[in-house]
Each structure stands twice: as structure tokens, then as C-alpha cells.
Design an enzyme around this catalytic site. Sequence first.
Site, PDB file in Angstrom:
ATOM      1  N   LEU A  21       1.017  -1.824  -0.062  1.00 58.52           N
ATOM      2  CA  LEU A  21       0.258  -0.076  -0.206  1.00 58.52           C
ATOM      3  C   LEU A  21       1.370   1.136   0.267  1.00 58.52           C
ATOM      4  O   LEU A  21      -0.206   1.817  -0.650  1.00 58.52           O
ATOM      5  CB  LEU A  21      -1.148  -0.153   1.258  1.00 58.52           C
ATOM      6  CG  LEU A  21      -1.962  -0.694   1.208  1.00 58.52           C
ATOM      7  CD1 LEU A  21      -3.095  -1.039   2.367  1.00 58.52           C
ATOM      8  CD2 LEU A  21      -3.015  -0.223   0.310  1.00 58.52           C
ATOM      9  N   ASN A 102       1.688   4.785   7.361  1.00 55.70           N
ATOM     10  CA  ASN A 102       1.622   3.502   6.539  1.00 55.70           C
ATOM     11  C   ASN A 102       2.139   2.528   7.349  1.00 55.70           C
ATOM     12  O   ASN A 102       1.518   0.883   6.984  1.00 55.70           O
ATOM     13  CB  ASN A 102       1.256   3.876   5.513  1.00 55.70           C
ATOM     14  CG  ASN A 102       0.754   2.195   4.703  1.00 55.70           C
ATOM     15  OD1 ASN A 102      -0.012   1.681   4.465  1.00 55.70           O
ATOM     16  ND2 ASN A 102       2.275   1.824   3.904  1.00 55.70           N
ATOM     17  N   TYR A 173      -2.372  -6.581  17.298  1.00 56.20           N
ATOM     18  CA  TYR A 173      -2.689  -5.411  15.992  1.00 56.20           C
ATOM     19  C   TYR A 173      -3.642  -4.929  16.187  1.00 56.20           C
ATOM     20  O   TYR A 173      -3.705  -3.794  15.495  1.00 56.20           O
ATOM     21  CB  TYR A 173      -2.217  -6.731  14.089  1.00 56.20           C
ATOM     22  CG  TYR A 173      -2.352  -5.881  13.621  1.00 56.20           C
ATOM     23  CD1 TYR A 173      -1.649  -5.260  12.437  1.00 56.20           C
ATOM     24  CD2 TYR A 173      -3.590  -6.004  12.738  1.00 56.20           C
ATOM     25  CE1 TYR A 173      -1.639  -4.278  11.783  1.00 56.20           C
ATOM     26  CE2 TYR A 173      -4.093  -6.146  11.302  1.00 56.20           C
ATOM     27  CZ  TYR A 173      -2.604  -4.943  10.785  1.00 56.20           C
ATOM     28  OH  TYR A 173      -3.234  -4.278   9.376  1.00 56.20           O
ATOM     29  N   LYS A 177      -4.561  -0.646  15.409  1.00 58.69           N
ATOM     30  CA  LYS A 177      -5.029   0.023  14.907  1.00 58.69           C
ATOM     31  C   LYS A 177      -6.274   0.554  15.524  1.00 58.69           C
ATOM     32  O   LYS A 177      -6.919   1.814  14.976  1.00 58.69           O
ATOM     33  CB  LYS A 177      -5.726  -1.545  13.601  1.00 58.69           C
ATOM     34  CG  LYS A 177      -4.237  -2.117  13.001  1.00 58.69           C
ATOM     35  CD  LYS A 177      -3.453  -0.949  12.064  1.00 58.69           C
ATOM     36  CE  LYS A 177      -2.911  -1.022  11.276  1.00 58.69           C
ATOM     37  NZ  LYS A 177      -2.190   0.218  10.764  1.00 58.69           N
ATOM     38  N   THR A 207      -1.312  -7.595   0.200  1.00 49.50           N
ATOM     39  CA  THR A 207      -0.170  -7.174   0.915  1.00 49.50           C
ATOM     40  C   THR A 207       0.408  -8.365   1.281  1.00 49.50           C
ATOM     41  O   THR A 207       0.088  -9.041   1.738  1.00 49.50           O
ATOM     42  CB  THR A 207       0.309  -6.008   1.138  1.00 49.50           C
ATOM     43  OG1 THR A 207      -0.398  -6.792   2.300  1.00 49.50           O
ATOM     44  CG2 THR A 207      -0.962  -4.495   0.948  1.00 49.50           C
TER      45      THR A 207
END
Length: 315
Positions: A21, A102, A173, A177, A207
Site C-alpha cells: 500500500l 502507513n 495488531y 489499529k 500485500t
Amino acid sequence: MSGPLLCRERVVIVTGAGRGLGRAHALAYAAEGARIVVNDLGVGLDGSPGADGPAARVVAEIRAAGGEAVAHAGDVATTEGAASLVRTALETYGRLDTLVNNAGFLRDRMLVNLDEEDWDAVLRVHLKGHFLPLKHAAAHWRAEAKAGRTPRARVVNTSSGAGLLGSLGQGNYSAAKAGIIGLTLVAAAELGRYGVQVNAIAPAARTRMTERAFAQAMAAPDAGSFDAMAPENVSPLVVWLGADASAGVTGRVFETEGGRITVMEGWRPGPGADGGARRSPSEAGDTALELLARAQEPGAVYGAGGAAGESAGGR
């Protein structure tokens, strides 16, 4: 159809821009006339040192297409790395207009198997790696505003479906986030007076981070078919959010994948009841059950009936 370049002369930092990304965002900004600081530490999926320098390759791609770009290989989850990232933009191009956070990596484990080190590492790179570049960029923009040069600055943070709904095996994670969404809302409220808009995306794309965890959902389609999971599908929204054209849009979270864009509305009050006095535990339970019967069902946790809606990164 062509028109004016959306980001002509704007200076844009993209972290984790060596692959996935981040690379797609950097190339898309450059195609719209922006000058890019391409940051990537060049690490593996788990954050271990890599053998190559992907940031330099992306810079070469941008320059080969006639654009302007410079590489930065510092660790943005450190004070010095984040400060040098902002300095690179200012010393190379004399200004900073947009920050796209990012960078990140994964260390997936079920909670009972999740080591403290893996918890700390993921929170550090994702959440601290958003906070520190934002802090140093914001300090610059505040100084500009106080000097009478109010910027038209933009920040685009990268959250995830995991941050919105949770994801099995990704407690670290998901927490990071979700924290990025909270950070986005606070930053939007605090920095608006200095001419800074702050938004977040929760993308789904193919990805290094998602093609293994969600191999079936992320598989490339047959030749000639629309590739809904291509990371390049996410970048147009990121470019628009980082441009002057997005004036007035701040404190928002957008879920995006393929050709779909959704404005996420977050936590809002649902059914409620006020008895005017303290309840007993049994009375509180009865009230909670009555309210739950009228409430909407929560979204499914990814990996427990939900679709693969992972955030990715150029990581």
C-alpha cells in the site's frame, strides 16, 4: 479524462512506502504532482532486518516517471527517526504538506500464546510509529500557523478492519489499529486550529501482510478481471484526503477496498434506560438484557465469520 494535478507542488511523506500500500500511495501522489519522501526501514514481515532497500527502488520508479522523490530509511517509531523524517522533507523541499502514516508489521498469535515482546513490538511500530511522525509534523505546522503562515496540511492514518471489529489471532495488531483511530480523532480535534486535517483509512488489499493470512480472499483474479484486492485501488482516496480538494474533511474514518468506499460511523449511543436510582446487580442485568434485545448485533470478528478486511502496509 485528464485535469489539473491534484497535488502539484505538495510535499508528501509516506511511511512504509517500500512495498504494498505504501508504495502504491507514493506512486499515486507522485502521479498527481507531489514531491515524495519515501520512508521504509526495509524489514521483514515480523520486523526483522531486511537485506535490501525498498525505499530507494520506489524513489527510482518515481524519478524514472519524471517525478521528484527522496528516500528515508529511518525508524519512525523512534524520536530521532521521526524527527529526521520531517527534517528530510523540510531540508529537501522546504516544506511539508501531507503525512501518510502507513508503516507496520505483524506478529500474529492467539492471546494465550502471545508473548509480551510481540505485543510491545506491534504496538510500538503501528501505534507509536503513527504518533511520533504526527507529533513532529504537527509541531512544524503549529509553528507555521503561529508565524502567520497557516498551512493546508493533511494527515492520513492507516487503521484496519481489525481495529474496527477485531481479528482472531491478532490481539496486538487489533489493539494497535483501534488505538490509531482514537489518535486520529484526538489529533483532528487538537490540530484543526493550526490548519491540519487528520483522517484515517481502514483498507483491504493484497500485500505481504494479507496474502498469507487471507490467501483465498487475496488471490489475484483471472486475467482481464477487476483485481479488487490490488493495493492501487486504495490510493486514490488517500491522495484525495492528502490534497487541498479535501478541505473541511477531518476526524473521519473510511473503510476502502476495490471500488468500495464506506464512511465508518463508529461508536454511537444505542438503546439506553435511566431508572433514576442505583440498581441492584440483578436489576442491572435485567435492564442490560432488555436493551440488548433492542440493540443492533455487533459486527463479526474477522476470522470468526467475518470477511478478510485487513489493513495492509508497504511493510
